[in-house]
Design a protein around this motif. Structure first.
Motif, PDB file in Angstrom:
ATOM      1  N   GLU A  88     -33.859  29.236  23.692  1.00 16.73           N
ATOM      2  CA  GLU A  88     -33.263  28.479  24.796  1.00 16.73           C
ATOM      3  C   GLU A  88     -33.559  26.992  24.677  1.00 16.73           C
ATOM      4  N   VAL A  89     -34.715  26.677  24.104  1.00 15.42           N
ATOM      5  CA  VAL A  89     -35.100  25.272  23.925  1.00 15.42           C
ATOM      6  C   VAL A  89     -34.169  24.574  22.944  1.00 15.42           C
ATOM      7  N   GLU A  90     -33.842  25.246  21.832  1.00 19.25           N
ATOM      8  CA  GLU A  90     -32.922  24.649  20.848  1.00 19.25           C
ATOM      9  C   GLU A  90     -31.539  24.403  21.458  1.00 19.25           C
ATOM     10  N   PHE A  91     -31.080  25.354  22.291  1.00 17.25           N
ATOM     11  CA  PHE A  91     -29.772  25.188  22.921  1.00 17.25           C
ATOM     12  C   PHE A  91     -29.755  23.989  23.878  1.00 17.25           C
ATOM     13  N   GLU A  92     -30.811  23.894  24.705  1.00 11.34           N
ATOM     14  CA  GLU A  92     -30.889  22.782  25.647  1.00 11.34           C
ATOM     15  C   GLU A  92     -31.015  21.437  24.935  1.00 11.34           C
ATOM     16  N   GLN A  93     -31.732  21.451  23.798  1.00 10.98           N
ATOM     17  CA  GLN A  93     -31.904  20.200  23.045  1.00 10.98           C
ATOM     18  C   GLN A  93     -30.578  19.719  22.459  1.00 10.98           C
ATOM     19  N   ARG A  94     -29.794  20.635  21.900  1.00 12.16           N
ATOM     20  CA  ARG A  94     -28.476  20.262  21.361  1.00 12.16           C
ATOM     21  C   ARG A  94     -27.549  19.719  22.467  1.00 12.16           C
ATOM     22  N   LYS A  95     -27.620  20.387  23.607  1.00 10.47           N
ATOM     23  CA  LYS A  95     -26.784  19.948  24.722  1.00 10.47           C
ATOM     24  C   LYS A  95     -27.184  18.560  25.195  1.00 10.47           C
ATOM     25  N   LEU A  96     -28.510  18.321  25.288  1.00 12.48           N
ATOM     26  CA  LEU A  96     -29.008  17.025  25.722  1.00 12.48           C
ATOM     27  C   LEU A  96     -28.659  15.932  24.721  1.00 12.48           C
ATOM     28  N   ASN A  97     -28.746  16.225  23.438  1.00 10.19           N
ATOM     29  CA  ASN A  97     -28.386  15.219  22.409  1.00 10.19           C
ATOM     30  C   ASN A  97     -26.908  14.827  22.514  1.00 10.19           C
ATOM     31  N   TRP A  98     -26.077  15.838  22.741  1.00  7.52           N
ATOM     32  CA  TRP A  98     -24.628  15.547  22.856  1.00  7.52           C
ATOM     33  C   TRP A  98     -24.333  14.681  24.090  1.00  7.52           C
ATOM     34  N   GLU A  99     -24.957  14.998  25.221  1.00 12.20           N
ATOM     35  CA  GLU A  99     -24.734  14.222  26.448  1.00 12.20           C
ATOM     36  C   GLU A  99     -25.245  12.786  26.294  1.00 12.20           C
ATOM     37  N   ASN A 100     -26.388  12.620  25.632  1.00  6.58           N
ATOM     38  CA  ASN A 100     -26.935  11.269  25.434  1.00  6.58           C
ATOM     39  C   ASN A 100     -26.041  10.429  24.529  1.00  6.58           C
ATOM     40  N   SER A 101     -25.556  11.022  23.449  1.00  7.30           N
ATOM     41  CA  SER A 101     -24.693  10.272  22.521  1.00  7.30           C
ATOM     42  C   SER A 101     -23.347   9.949  23.170  1.00  7.30           C
ATOM     43  N   LYS A 102     -22.872  10.873  24.037  1.00 12.20           N
ATOM     44  CA  LYS A 102     -21.623  10.608  24.757  1.00 12.20           C
ATOM     45  C   LYS A 102     -21.802   9.433  25.725  1.00 12.20           C
ATOM     46  N   THR A 103     -22.944   9.419  26.440  1.00  7.05           N
ATOM     47  CA  THR A 103     -23.232   8.323  27.370  1.00  7.05           C
ATOM     48  C   THR A 103     -23.369   7.000  26.623  1.00  7.05           C
ATOM     49  N   ALA A 104     -24.032   7.032  25.457  1.00  2.50           N
ATOM     50  CA  ALA A 104     -24.203   5.809  24.675  1.00  2.50           C
ATOM     51  C   ALA A 104     -22.843   5.282  24.200  1.00  2.50           C
ATOM     52  N   TYR A 105     -21.966   6.162  23.791  1.00  4.12           N
ATOM     53  CA  TYR A 105     -20.628   5.755  23.342  1.00  4.12           C
ATOM     54  C   TYR A 105     -19.831   5.112  24.491  1.00  4.12           C
ATOM     55  N   GLU A 106     -19.838   5.776  25.646  1.00  2.00           N
ATOM     56  CA  GLU A 106     -19.104   5.236  26.795  1.00  2.00           C
ATOM     57  C   GLU A 106     -19.696   3.904  27.263  1.00  2.00           C
ATOM     58  N   SER A 107     -21.018   3.789  27.187  1.00  2.00           N
ATOM     59  CA  SER A 107     -21.668   2.532  27.565  1.00  2.00           C
ATOM     60  C   SER A 107     -21.275   1.407  26.616  1.00  2.00           C
ATOM     61  N   ALA A 108     -21.177   1.721  25.337  1.00  5.63           N
ATOM     62  CA  ALA A 108     -20.767   0.712  24.354  1.00  5.63           C
ATOM     63  C   ALA A 108     -19.328   0.264  24.605  1.00  5.63           C
ATOM     64  N   LEU A 109     -18.466   1.200  24.987  1.00  7.68           N
ATOM     65  CA  LEU A 109     -17.079   0.842  25.310  1.00  7.68           C
ATOM     66  C   LEU A 109     -17.020  -0.111  26.520  1.00  7.68           C
ATOM     67  N   ILE A 110     -17.852   0.219  27.547  1.00  6.07           N
ATOM     68  CA  ILE A 110     -17.871  -0.637  28.738  1.00  6.07           C
ATOM     69  C   ILE A 110     -18.368  -2.032  28.388  1.00  6.07           C
ATOM     70  N   ARG A 111     -19.466  -2.113  27.576  1.00  6.14           N
ATOM     71  CA  ARG A 111     -19.980  -3.432  27.202  1.00  6.14           C
ATOM     72  C   ARG A 111     -18.961  -4.215  26.390  1.00  6.14           C
ATOM     73  N   TYR A 112     -18.213  -3.532  25.533  1.00  8.90           N
ATOM     74  CA  TYR A 112     -17.190  -4.202  24.718  1.00  8.90           C
ATOM     75  C   TYR A 112     -16.084  -4.796  25.610  1.00  8.90           C
ATOM     76  N   ASN A 113     -15.592  -3.977  26.548  1.00  8.81           N
ATOM     77  CA  ASN A 113     -14.528  -4.461  27.434  1.00  8.81           C
ATOM     78  C   ASN A 113     -15.015  -5.598  28.331  1.00  8.81           C
ATOM     79  N   ASP A 114     -16.264  -5.483  28.824  1.00  7.09           N
ATOM     80  CA  ASP A 114     -16.829  -6.560  29.652  1.00  7.09           C
ATOM     81  C   ASP A 114     -16.955  -7.855  28.854  1.00  7.09           C
ATOM     82  N   LEU A 115     -17.430  -7.724  27.613  1.00  4.99           N
ATOM     83  CA  LEU A 115     -17.591  -8.907  26.769  1.00  4.99           C
ATOM     84  C   LEU A 115     -16.231  -9.535  26.456  1.00  4.99           C
ATOM     85  N   LYS A 116     -15.242  -8.704  26.201  1.00  4.77           N
ATOM     86  CA  LYS A 116     -13.910  -9.215  25.891  1.00  4.77           C
ATOM     87  C   LYS A 116     -13.333  -9.978  27.088  1.00  4.77           C
ATOM     88  N   ARG A 117     -13.499  -9.399  28.308  1.00  4.64           N
ATOM     89  CA  ARG A 117     -13.022 -10.089  29.507  1.00  4.64           C
ATOM     90  C   ARG A 117     -13.778 -11.407  29.730  1.00  4.64           C
TER      91      ARG A 117
END
Length: 371
Positions: free
Chosen positions: A151-180
């Motif tokens: 169960e620990v391995e499953f939760e770890q994979r899920k957490l890694n995916w959510e963190n990388s997704k958040t980092a990607y979306e955050s980078a998109l927001i920073r890019y659009n803010d910087l462009k504006r």
């Protein structure tokens, strides 16, 4: 009788005074100057004085203060709208414009492409990591559904995916803010530069019309202010008459009336013009109104500010019964050949003649009164 005489003395005095006044106009008349009224045309006119103006003539001012740095034209030059006439020096406006150019160059999109590329690389990395973590999570979930793995391995994979997704979306927001932000700063810098150029252009006096430079009133190096006239411009070949009409005569003046014009520069000649505009406000200092007219028969050569005298023809009457003004007393009385004083009604008048509407006819013999 002697007692009653004093109370009537005033009446005798008035009677003899009246007889004396009439005798001045009748008994003293010269019978050799007898005339009869004539049937002829009579013209009434209003006197006006004024000047020649070029069409669109105006005094040119600058919005700036400082010494004249350069004069680009000469008197008599033809100019068009926007032609530079002269420049006033201003170190402050020059430095302000240069500073705005530097700010625009720093804030421009091209100058900030490296910042956008850096964020774009971060987005690409985070996107790749998100996609990889998503794939690992899907695999681990499939195993977890088959009760394979902890169960620990499953939760770890899920957490890694959510963190990388958040980092990607955050980078998109920073890019659009910087462009504006970059676009805003670039536009703001462009506006500031445009404002600086406009302010600096105020130090360059430009022509507002297509016409001619009639006068340059300052020389290079002279200090000027916004209250100082620097040049006089106007049409090169179109002129008008600017007339001053007394307030007592203005009610007779209408657009379209003919004007007879005489000028000192063309002595003995009379030119024709037509009233084109009557300004509806009186100059309280001169007690006169401004009237504009255009030549219908013009002199061969005209210059602005030439002085003139004019007669605005307000009425013309044909076949009128007229007498010379010298035979008219107080504009209402005449003396006939029998030295009788007759009351008449007058019509239009000029300096020479007066129209007679009632009181006498063409057969009446008149004598000229002497004062």
């Amino acid at each position: 009788m002697n007692k009653r005489f004093p109370e009537h003395s005033n009446y005798f005095l008035i009677f003899y005074s009246t007889v004396f006044c009439l005798s001045m106009f009748s008994c003293g008349s010269d019978s050799d100057e007898s005339i009869k009224p004539e049937i002829k045309s009579i013209t009434e006119s209003v006197y006006a004085s004024g000047n020649i103006k070029a069409v669109d003539q105006y005094d040119a001012f600058t919005n700036a203060s400082g010494p004249i740095q350069e004069i680009f034209v000469q008197e008599g030059d033809s100019v068009s709208i926007g032609t530079p006439l002269l420049a006033v020096f201003s170190e402050r406006e020059k430095l302000s414009r240069e500073n705005a150019e530097i700010a625009k160059a720093y804030a421009g999109l091209q100058a900030n492409q490296s910042r956008l590329r850096d964020l774009q690389l971060t987005i690409d990395v985070n996107k790749s990591k998100m996609q990889n973590d998503s794939l690992l999570y899907v695999r681990q979930k499939a195993l977890h559904d088959q009760n394979i793995g902890t169960e620990v391995e499953f939760e770890q994979r899920k957490l890694n995916w959510e963190n990388s997704k958040t980092a990607y979306e955050s980078a998109l927001i920073r890019y659009n803010d910087l462009k504006r932000e970059i676009e805003f700063n670039s536009n703001s810098a462009s506006k500031n530069l445009a404002i600086s150029k406009v302010l600096e252009s105020d130090y360059v006096l430009k022509s507002k019309i297509n016409g001619k430079v009639y006068a340059l009133l300052k020389e290079r190096g002279e200090m000027v202010t916004p209250q100082v006239v620097l040049a006089v411009l106007g049409s090169a070949d179109k002129f008008l008459l600017e007339l001053q009409v007394d307030e007592y005569d203005i009610a007779k003046v209408k657009v379209g009336q003919e004007v007879s014009v005489s000028m000192d520069s063309y002595k003995g000649e009379v030119f024709k013009a037509v009233v084109t505009k009557v300004y509806p406000i009186m100059d309280t200092q001169t007690k006169s109104f401004t009237v504009e007219a255009e030549f219908s028969i013009a002199p061969p050569q005209l210059y602005p500010n030439l002085s003139l005298e004019a007669n605005i023809i307000t009425e013309v009457k044909e076949n009128a019964l007229v007498i010379p003004r010298g035979y008219l007393i107080a504009d209402s009385l005449v003396i006939n050949e029998n030295e009788d004083t007759l009351r008449v009604k007058t019509g239009i008048k000029n300096y020479q003649f007066a129209e007679i509407l009632e009181g006498i006819d063409a057969s009446t013999v008149l004598i000229k009164p002497t004062l």
